[in-house]
Scaffold this motif. Structure first.
Motif, PDB file in Angstrom:
ATOM      1  N   PRO A  34       0.841  -1.217   0.000  1.00 14.92           N
ATOM      2  CA  PRO A  34       0.000   0.000   0.000  1.00 14.92           C
ATOM      3  C   PRO A  34       0.865   1.251   0.000  1.00 14.92           C
ATOM      4  O   PRO A  34       1.984   1.256   0.512  1.00 14.92           O
ATOM      5  CB  PRO A  34      -0.804  -0.117   1.294  1.00 14.92           C
ATOM      6  N   VAL A  35       0.260   2.336  -0.551  1.00 14.65           N
ATOM      7  CA  VAL A  35       0.970   3.619  -0.596  1.00 14.65           C
ATOM      8  C   VAL A  35       0.605   4.420   0.653  1.00 14.65           C
ATOM      9  O   VAL A  35      -0.574   4.719   0.899  1.00 14.65           O
ATOM     10  CB  VAL A  35       0.588   4.409  -1.856  1.00 14.65           C
ATOM     11  N   PRO A  36       1.560   4.768   1.512  1.00 10.83           N
ATOM     12  CA  PRO A  36       1.239   5.512   2.747  1.00 10.83           C
ATOM     13  C   PRO A  36       0.859   6.974   2.423  1.00 10.83           C
ATOM     14  O   PRO A  36       1.357   7.542   1.450  1.00 10.83           O
ATOM     15  CB  PRO A  36       2.526   5.425   3.545  1.00 10.83           C
ATOM     16  N   PHE A  37      -0.028   7.538   3.256  1.00 16.14           N
ATOM     17  CA  PHE A  37      -0.359   8.958   3.103  1.00 16.14           C
ATOM     18  C   PHE A  37      -0.656   9.531   4.477  1.00 16.14           C
ATOM     19  O   PHE A  37      -0.920   8.806   5.434  1.00 16.14           O
ATOM     20  CB  PHE A  37      -1.587   9.139   2.181  1.00 16.14           C
ATOM     21  N   GLU A  38      -0.614  10.864   4.571  1.00 18.10           N
ATOM     22  CA  GLU A  38      -0.893  11.570   5.841  1.00 18.10           C
ATOM     23  C   GLU A  38      -1.628  12.877   5.520  1.00 18.10           C
ATOM     24  O   GLU A  38      -1.168  13.666   4.679  1.00 18.10           O
ATOM     25  CB  GLU A  38       0.401  11.872   6.579  1.00 18.10           C
ATOM     26  N   ALA A  39      -2.784  13.079   6.178  1.00 19.48           N
ATOM     27  CA  ALA A  39      -3.603  14.291   5.987  1.00 19.48           C
ATOM     28  C   ALA A  39      -3.519  15.150   7.244  1.00 19.48           C
ATOM     29  O   ALA A  39      -3.781  14.665   8.350  1.00 19.48           O
ATOM     30  CB  ALA A  39      -5.051  13.921   5.692  1.00 19.48           C
ATOM     31  N   VAL A  40      -3.160  16.419   7.100  1.00 20.36           N
ATOM     32  CA  VAL A  40      -3.032  17.370   8.225  1.00 20.36           C
ATOM     33  C   VAL A  40      -4.107  18.446   8.091  1.00 20.36           C
ATOM     34  O   VAL A  40      -4.245  19.069   7.025  1.00 20.36           O
ATOM     35  CB  VAL A  40      -1.632  18.013   8.236  1.00 20.36           C
ATOM     36  N   PHE A  41      -4.890  18.672   9.158  1.00 18.50           N
ATOM     37  CA  PHE A  41      -5.980  19.659   9.146  1.00 18.50           C
ATOM     38  C   PHE A  41      -5.507  20.949   9.799  1.00 18.50           C
ATOM     39  O   PHE A  41      -4.519  20.972  10.547  1.00 18.50           O
ATOM     40  CB  PHE A  41      -7.202  19.085   9.877  1.00 18.50           C
ATOM     41  N   ASP A  43      -6.586  22.601  12.347  1.00 21.46           N
ATOM     42  CA  ASP A  43      -6.513  22.556  13.816  1.00 21.46           C
ATOM     43  C   ASP A  43      -5.426  21.617  14.315  1.00 21.46           C
ATOM     44  O   ASP A  43      -5.465  21.147  15.447  1.00 21.46           O
ATOM     45  CB  ASP A  43      -7.866  22.139  14.391  1.00 21.46           C
ATOM     46  N   GLU A  44      -4.436  21.352  13.394  1.00 21.18           N
ATOM     47  CA  GLU A  44      -3.285  20.510  13.698  1.00 21.18           C
ATOM     48  C   GLU A  44      -3.662  19.040  13.935  1.00 21.18           C
ATOM     49  O   GLU A  44      -2.856  18.269  14.447  1.00 21.18           O
ATOM     50  CB  GLU A  44      -2.515  21.041  14.919  1.00 21.18           C
ATOM     51  N   ALA A  45      -4.839  18.701  13.524  1.00 22.09           N
ATOM     52  CA  ALA A  45      -5.201  17.271  13.562  1.00 22.09           C
ATOM     53  C   ALA A  45      -4.619  16.586  12.328  1.00 22.09           C
ATOM     54  O   ALA A  45      -4.525  17.197  11.263  1.00 22.09           O
ATOM     55  CB  ALA A  45      -6.711  17.109  13.618  1.00 22.09           C
ATOM     56  N   ALA A  46      -4.219  15.360  12.437  1.00 23.03           N
ATOM     57  CA  ALA A  46      -3.607  14.614  11.324  1.00 23.03           C
ATOM     58  C   ALA A  46      -4.153  13.203  11.283  1.00 23.03           C
ATOM     59  O   ALA A  46      -4.473  12.621  12.323  1.00 23.03           O
ATOM     60  CB  ALA A  46      -2.094  14.595  11.467  1.00 23.03           C
ATOM     61  N   ILE A  47      -4.278  12.739  10.068  1.00 24.98           N
ATOM     62  CA  ILE A  47      -4.728  11.352   9.855  1.00 24.98           C
ATOM     63  C   ILE A  47      -3.678  10.649   8.995  1.00 24.98           C
ATOM     64  O   ILE A  47      -3.304  11.119   7.925  1.00 24.98           O
ATOM     65  CB  ILE A  47      -6.105  11.306   9.172  1.00 24.98           C
ATOM     66  N   SER A  48      -3.143   9.522   9.448  1.00 28.63           N
ATOM     67  CA  SER A  48      -2.175   8.714   8.691  1.00 28.63           C
ATOM     68  C   SER A  48      -2.838   7.408   8.259  1.00 28.63           C
ATOM     69  O   SER A  48      -3.653   6.845   8.997  1.00 28.63           O
ATOM     70  CB  SER A  48      -0.944   8.416   9.540  1.00 28.63           C
ATOM     71  N   GLY A  49      -2.443   6.925   7.089  1.00 30.86           N
ATOM     72  CA  GLY A  49      -3.001   5.669   6.598  1.00 30.86           C
ATOM     73  C   GLY A  49      -2.254   5.184   5.368  1.00 30.86           C
ATOM     74  O   GLY A  49      -1.209   5.715   4.996  1.00 30.86           O
ATOM     75  N   ALA A  50      -2.779   4.162   4.722  1.00 37.81           N
ATOM     76  CA  ALA A  50      -2.176   3.587   3.515  1.00 37.81           C
ATOM     77  C   ALA A  50      -3.276   3.052   2.623  1.00 37.81           C
ATOM     78  O   ALA A  50      -4.249   2.454   3.110  1.00 37.81           O
ATOM     79  CB  ALA A  50      -1.195   2.487   3.862  1.00 37.81           C
ATOM     80  N   VAL A  51      -3.148   3.287   1.332  1.00 38.11           N
ATOM     81  CA  VAL A  51      -4.147   2.806   0.367  1.00 38.11           C
ATOM     82  C   VAL A  51      -3.430   2.019  -0.719  1.00 38.11           C
ATOM     83  O   VAL A  51      -2.274   2.300  -1.058  1.00 38.11           O
ATOM     84  CB  VAL A  51      -4.920   3.991  -0.241  1.00 38.11           C
ATOM     85  N   PRO A  52      -4.037   1.000  -1.271  1.00 36.73           N
ATOM     86  CA  PRO A  52      -3.412   0.242  -2.357  1.00 36.73           C
ATOM     87  C   PRO A  52      -3.375   1.043  -3.649  1.00 36.73           C
ATOM     88  O   PRO A  52      -4.171   1.941  -3.855  1.00 36.73           O
ATOM     89  CB  PRO A  52      -4.308  -1.000  -2.471  1.00 36.73           C
ATOM     90  N   VAL A  53      -2.403   0.656  -4.523  1.00 39.84           N
ATOM     91  CA  VAL A  53      -2.314   1.276  -5.839  1.00 39.84           C
ATOM     92  C   VAL A  53      -3.497   0.809  -6.669  1.00 39.84           C
ATOM     93  O   VAL A  53      -3.837  -0.385  -6.698  1.00 39.84           O
ATOM     94  CB  VAL A  53      -0.993   0.917  -6.539  1.00 39.84           C
ATOM     95  N   THR A  54      -4.124   1.723  -7.370  1.00 36.97           N
ATOM     96  CA  THR A  54      -5.320   1.372  -8.135  1.00 36.97           C
ATOM     97  C   THR A  54      -4.955   0.528  -9.346  1.00 36.97           C
ATOM     98  O   THR A  54      -3.819   0.552  -9.845  1.00 36.97           O
ATOM     99  CB  THR A  54      -6.034   2.641  -8.595  1.00 36.97           C
ATOM    100  N   ASP A  55      -5.922  -0.215  -9.827  1.00 40.03           N
ATOM    101  CA  ASP A  55      -5.714  -1.063 -11.007  1.00 40.03           C
ATOM    102  C   ASP A  55      -5.378  -0.238 -12.238  1.00 40.03           C
ATOM    103  O   ASP A  55      -4.634  -0.691 -13.121  1.00 40.03           O
ATOM    104  CB  ASP A  55      -6.962  -1.910 -11.257  1.00 40.03           C
ATOM    105  N   ASP A  56      -5.931   0.960 -12.345  1.00 40.85           N
ATOM    106  CA  ASP A  56      -5.634   1.799 -13.515  1.00 40.85           C
ATOM    107  C   ASP A  56      -4.156   2.162 -13.560  1.00 40.85           C
ATOM    108  O   ASP A  56      -3.505   2.118 -14.619  1.00 40.85           O
ATOM    109  CB  ASP A  56      -6.482   3.070 -13.473  1.00 40.85           C
ATOM    110  N   ILE A  57      -3.615   2.515 -12.377  1.00 40.97           N
ATOM    111  CA  ILE A  57      -2.181   2.851 -12.337  1.00 40.97           C
ATOM    112  C   ILE A  57      -1.330   1.622 -12.641  1.00 40.97           C
ATOM    113  O   ILE A  57      -0.349   1.670 -13.386  1.00 40.97           O
ATOM    114  CB  ILE A  57      -1.828   3.446 -10.972  1.00 40.97           C
TER     115      ILE A  57
END
Length: 351
Positions: A34-41, A43-57
């Motif tokens: 999976p490709v890791p990612f991190e979202a920062v809001f 209010d300094e809140a952050a969400i980390s996670g990982a999603v698989p590479v799509t079939d199209d890619i």
């Protein structure tokens, strides 16, 4: 398939195989990791996670990779074809030289001037073989011509003497003399044929280890072992001694036995006329006699037989002029280890 085509195919299969393995590893890695990612809001809140590479890619990556591999495979084939042709060019020249020799041109050589690599070794080995072959064929041609002349002469003599004996007015004395001449000529021809058979047998010696002092007794105090055919070596030494006695000054023949590293040399010398090294080398040719060929006493096979015996024993016959006149003949043969029973005793001996 030609060798050039097989080398090209090897290039293509190597590039295709390695490229295919790399594409498969890359595709499996992208699909399973999976490709890791991190979202920062704000209010300094952050969400980390990982999603698989799509079939199209994955499909796009696979398509681009396979297309690139196909192009590289075609390019590898072109490069492989060029490289194979460049590497095999010297072999084509060597093959053409071999075909020219097969067609009868014994002067052909590879003429290789490249690097001292495996192809160079092959070219040098072939040139050496062609030199030996040309020398052997030339020697055989001279032998055939001289043998034909040597055997033709007694046949013509017998024919002439027989015609005289069969003449209508031939007397009993003339017929008896003719038969005597025919017998003499026939006996000489039989000796020549026997010498030719000895020359042929010299090519296949029955090798064993024996004491060469038994061949030339009285010239060495201790046993000296050599590897060879006792009968042929005795015949070679006898020929050298007989040749020295016949063509040298009376009582001048000397025989020596010399020991060296890995070889034993029988040296036979005599006093006589002054001869050049070129004249002496010609004496090794079949039917050569002294300064003239196919004339004079003897069969002209003595030294030729000695030379053949030396070659078949991995030895050498060397003739050189003796200072002041005469010849020095050296017959070198491989040495054998001395048998244990013949070794001199060492250490204190019992009284």
């Amino acid at each position: 398939m030609s060798l050039r085509a097989r080398i090209t195919l090897l290039f293509v299969l190597t590039v295709a195989g390695v490229g295919g393995i790399l594409i498969a590893v890359m595709y499996a890695y992208l699909k399973l990791t999976p490709v890791p990612f991190e979202a920062v809001f704000p209010d300094e809140a952050a969400i980390s996670g990982a999603v698989p590479v799509t079939d199209d890619i994955l499909r796009v990556v696979l398509t681009v990779s396979l297309t690139t591999l196909a192009v590289l495979t075609v390019l590898a084939g072109a490069i492989g074809w060029f490289v194979a042709g460049w590497v095999l060019t010297p072999l084509s020249g060597i093959a053409q030289s071999a075909r020219d020799v097969t067609a009868g041109d014994l002067s052909q050589r590879t003429g290789y001037t490249g690097a001292a690599d495996e192809v160079g070794d092959l070219a040098n080995a072939l040139d050496t073989m062609l030199d030996s072959l040309a020398a052997s064929i030339a020697s055989q041609q001279r032998f055939s011509a001289n043998a034909s002349h040597e055997l033709k002469t007694p046949i013509a003599t017998i024919q002439t003497v027989a015609d005289v004996a069969l003449a209508p007015n031939a007397t009993s004395a003339e017929m008896s003399e003719a038969l005597s001449q025919i017998r003499t000529v026939n006996s000489r021809s039989a000796e020549t044929v026997a010498a030719l058979l000895d020359l042929a047998r010299a090519q296949t010696p029955a090798m064993s280890s024996f004491d060469i002092t038994s061949v030339c007794p009285g010239v060495h105090p201790t046993p000296v072992m050599v590897t060879g055919d006792p009968v042929l070596i005795r015949q070679a030494v006898d020929n050298l001694v007989r040749n020295a006695e016949i063509h040298g000054a009376d009582g001048s023949t000397q025989v020596k036995l010399l020991e060296g590293d890995g070889a034993v040399t029988v040296e036979v010398s005599n006093d006589g006329p002054i001869m050049s090294a070129e004249q002496l080398n010609e004496l090794k040719e079949p039917f050569a006699r002294g300064a003239a060929r196919v004339t004079g006493p003897g069969h002209g096979l003595g030294l030729a037989l000695v030379d053949a015996i030396a070659s078949s024993h991995h030895g050498q016959l060397h003739l050189e002029p003796k200072p002041g006149g005469g010849v020095i003949a050296r017959l070198s043969l491989p040495r054998s280890p001395l048998p244990q029973a013949s070794l001199p005793p060492t250490g204190p001996q019992p009284r």
